[in-house]
Design an enzyme around this catalytic site. Structure first.
Site, short mmCIF file in Angstrom:
data_model
loop_
_atom_site.label_atom_id
_atom_site.label_comp_id
_atom_site.label_asym_id
_atom_site.label_seq_id
_atom_site.Cartn_x
_atom_site.Cartn_y
_atom_site.Cartn_z
N GLU A 19 0.81 -1.22 0.00
CA GLU A 19 0.00 0.00 0.00
C GLU A 19 0.85 1.27 0.00
O GLU A 19 0.56 2.24 0.73
CB GLU A 19 -0.96 -0.01 1.20
CG GLU A 19 -1.96 -1.15 1.13
CD GLU A 19 -2.99 -1.12 2.26
OE1 GLU A 19 -2.83 -0.29 3.19
OE2 GLU A 19 -3.94 -1.90 2.22
N GLU B 40 -5.67 -8.49 0.72
CA GLU B 40 -6.19 -8.25 2.07
C GLU B 40 -7.69 -8.03 1.96
O GLU B 40 -8.14 -6.99 1.48
CB GLU B 40 -5.55 -7.00 2.71
CG GLU B 40 -4.11 -7.13 3.10
CD GLU B 40 -3.60 -5.88 3.83
OE1 GLU B 40 -4.44 -5.08 4.31
OE2 GLU B 40 -2.37 -5.71 3.91
#
Length: 625
Positions: free
Chosen positions: A29, A106
């Site tokens: 991320e 995720e």
């Protein structure tokens, strides 16, 4: 060097060598922090050079920003959570790489809990439904989290923008809780997965035994102010890091000038929870969570002792605020009015600074005295005997704020405000016979007793009032105000950008929602950015919510600050059936030249409760109420 050592230890366990490692992740991320493909490329090369040159490498980010740092020779995976519109999450990837495998690296089963907020939950029906949809579409996934956990000791972090420190429990509303116990969510997940297996699923492992521990009465106390280490002398304020301290608390002490009247103490800035004492008497506290910087002090004589005790809480986990210094980061000032009417501001100097470690050895070696009626900041110690061991949940409801150590193990942080009131105590760290417990409480307890419960308490708030952004009786008054933009948002998922007809300058932005696409009295926003006159996103780090007409805090933490919390899966929501229009007023922290804004509705399929008609106001001065 770290990656090289990692390669030396597990490099021979990759799939092409017959091992279980099928993929290796290069970055996580990074789009939430910045855009820097050369940096990500360098990380990729380090991973390859460390022995992972033949295994598949991948990088993950959100569907809205993965192209910022996406490298052509890496697999791209998406991160999103329960309730997301899965087709929309992979839409852009499908357009850019139609032959690429699809994976949710995720899939969030819940979310972080923060001190002072309600326990975060995500519906089991929505979670299981999302996983089933991905299975049916041939999409791979990793469930985050399947098993909740615990941030032992001081290791719980914090979220940003703003400052939202995480609680000790990483329960995360996961199917398996932090004690390894299955939940109803787990049973629904297991039932769904059984339909995709050609074999009978194995039996659920037996849970660890759980015990109750009778109330433990504490017998000793080591008052903090009587156990101070040698100080560091400094003309100016120093952060913890400048004094080679990573965690714990820090005490700043100086002498005051003569202040004949009430004064304002300004701390720039207290990271993270500061208590202010004059001649040993507690005057009040300053809490970074609430953007507090000032407090009133009584009149003082020259030479009075001013103490500021600052506890470092979790460091910010992600985004540009991860450079999170602790202690007092700049200066401390006193401001007051002289009898002549002149204004005086004094930058306080000549500090004695005490670094207060939170290690077990430091707590153990303090000078303890018999506990009578002391309820002061310090360490409290007791022993308790067990005939059998097992997991338990230590109840800290009568304590203030601090950390707990059992048999030398740092169990975690507690804070009376909640929502977490118990700390998970693994039975493997308990002993038959005598056990030691130390509670370090920087505030002081109401009652010096701890007991072990068979069930956790992780959803009990003890706050005077909900943390909303509307004062009692406060109503926004837009009479005479001129909007800088009005229009309608398109229905459906995804980011939308609106440019102003011409740049406007201001510090305060009012978002007025007039109605919704669902024709219901209900409004939501997932994320919001303001753009400068060049169309670039401005920093949201200094933003605060000056006002919100309505916020749903009964079904979760759906407050207005969720629109700039750097998480697309969380959102601001009004309560159902509260009539339009709805308002959020943002304080940008400083005057800005603005050219437009970006709006993200909820990420669930169909963008439920998305706003239709809107009006935007920008002012240099605060709005009227």
């Amino acid at each position: 060097i770290f990656a090289q050592k990692l390669g030396e230890q597990i490099g021979d366990l990759t799939i092409e060598k017959g091992g279980p490692i099928i993929m290796v992740q290069v970055e996580n991320e990074y789009g939430s922090y910045g855009e820097d493909k050369p940096y990500v490329s360098a990380i990729r090369d380090i991973i390859r050079d460390s022995g992972f040159d033949k295994v598949t490498l991948f990088q993950c980010d959100w569907s809205s920003n993965f192209t910022k740092n996406g490298l052509d020779d890496l697999v791209w995976t998406m991160n999103f959570g329960t309730g997301a519109n899965i087709e929309n999450e992979f839409k852009k990837l499908g357009e850019l790489r139609p032959e690429s495998p699809q994976m949710c690296s995720e899939f969030w089963s819940g979310w972080f809990d923060k001190w002072g907020g309600r326990h975060e939950t995500r519906g089991s029906k929505e979670m299981v439904g999302g996983l089933k949809e991905m299975l049916d579409k041939g999409i791979s996934f990793s469930l985050y989290m399947t098993h909740g956990g615990t941030s032992w000791g001081h290791w719980a972090g914090a979220n940003s923008p703003g400052f939202s420190p995480d609680v000790t429990s990483y329960d995360y509303d996961a199917p398996i809780n932090e004690a390894g116990q299955v939940t109803p969510k787990y049973m629904e997940l297991r039932e769904m997965l059984a339909g995709y297996s050609d074999k009978k699923l194995p039996s659920i492992p037996k849970e660890f035994p759980v015990i109750n521990v009778p109330k433990i009465q504490f017998t000793e106390v080591a008052p903090l102010f009587e156990n101070l280490p040698s100080p560091h002398a400094s003309m100016d304020i120093q952060t913890m890091e400048a004094l080679n301290q990573g965690w714990g608390s820090i005490l700043y002490r100086t002498k005051t000038p003569a202040v004949p009247t009430q004064s304002v103490l300004t701390i720039t800035d207290a990271h993270d929870f500061a208590q202010v004492f004059i001649n040993g008497k507690l005057i009040g506290s300053i809490d970074r969570r609430n953007h507090e910087k000032t407090m009133l002090l009584p009149a003082m004589k020259e030479g009075d002792q001013l103490d500021i005790l600052v506890e470092a809480m979790g460091r910010i986990n992600f985004g540009r605020a991860i450079k999170d210094f602790k202690g007092i980061t700049e200066k401390v000032e006193l401001s007051y009015t002289m009898n002549t009417g002149s204004q005086v501001t004094v930058n306080l100097k000549n500090w004695q600074i005490y670094t207060l470690s939170d290690s077990y050895q430091v707590q153990k070696n303090m000078k303890y005295v018999p506990l009578k009626d002391q309820k002061v900041p310090g360490c409290y110690r007791a022993t308790f005997n067990l005939k059998k061991t097992g997991d338990t949940f230590l109840n800290l409801e009568t304590w203030g704020k601090g950390q707990v150590y059992v048999n030398g193990h740092a169990i975690g942080r507690f804070w009376k405000i909640g929502p977490q009131q118990t700390l998970y105590m693994p039975g493997c760290w308990l002993k038959k016979g005598e056990n030691e417990i130390i509670v370090q409480d920087i505030v002081g307890p109401q009652e010096t007793v701890v007991e072990g419960l068979s069930k956790p308490i992780i959803d009990k708030l003890n706050v005077d009032a909900p943390n909303t952004h509307r004062k009692e009786g406060q109503t926004l008054n837009l009479a005479g105000e001129t909007p800088c933009k009005a229009g309608e948002f398109a229905p459906g998922n995804g980011w939308q950008e609106v440019r102003f007809d011409q740049p406007v300058t201001g510090r305060y932005v009012c978002i007025e929602a007039l109605n919704s696409h669902n024709n219901r009295e209900y409004a939501c926003i997932a994320e919001w950015y303001m753009l400068n006159d060049k169309g670039q996103r401005i920093s949201r780090e200094p933003w605060t919510v000056a006002y919100a007409d309505d916020e749903d805090i009964s079904s979760g933490n759906k407050t207005a600050d969720k629109i700039f919390d750097l998480q697309e899966s969380t959102y601001w929501s009004t309560n159902k059936d509260v009539k339009f229009p709805h308002y959020i007023v943002l304080d940008l922290g400083a005057e800005q030249t603005l050219g437009g804004f970006q709006y993200l509705p909820r990420v669930e399929q169909g963008a439920p409760e998305s706003i239709k008609g809107y009006t935007i106001y920008v002012k240099s001065q605060p709005f009227k109420f």
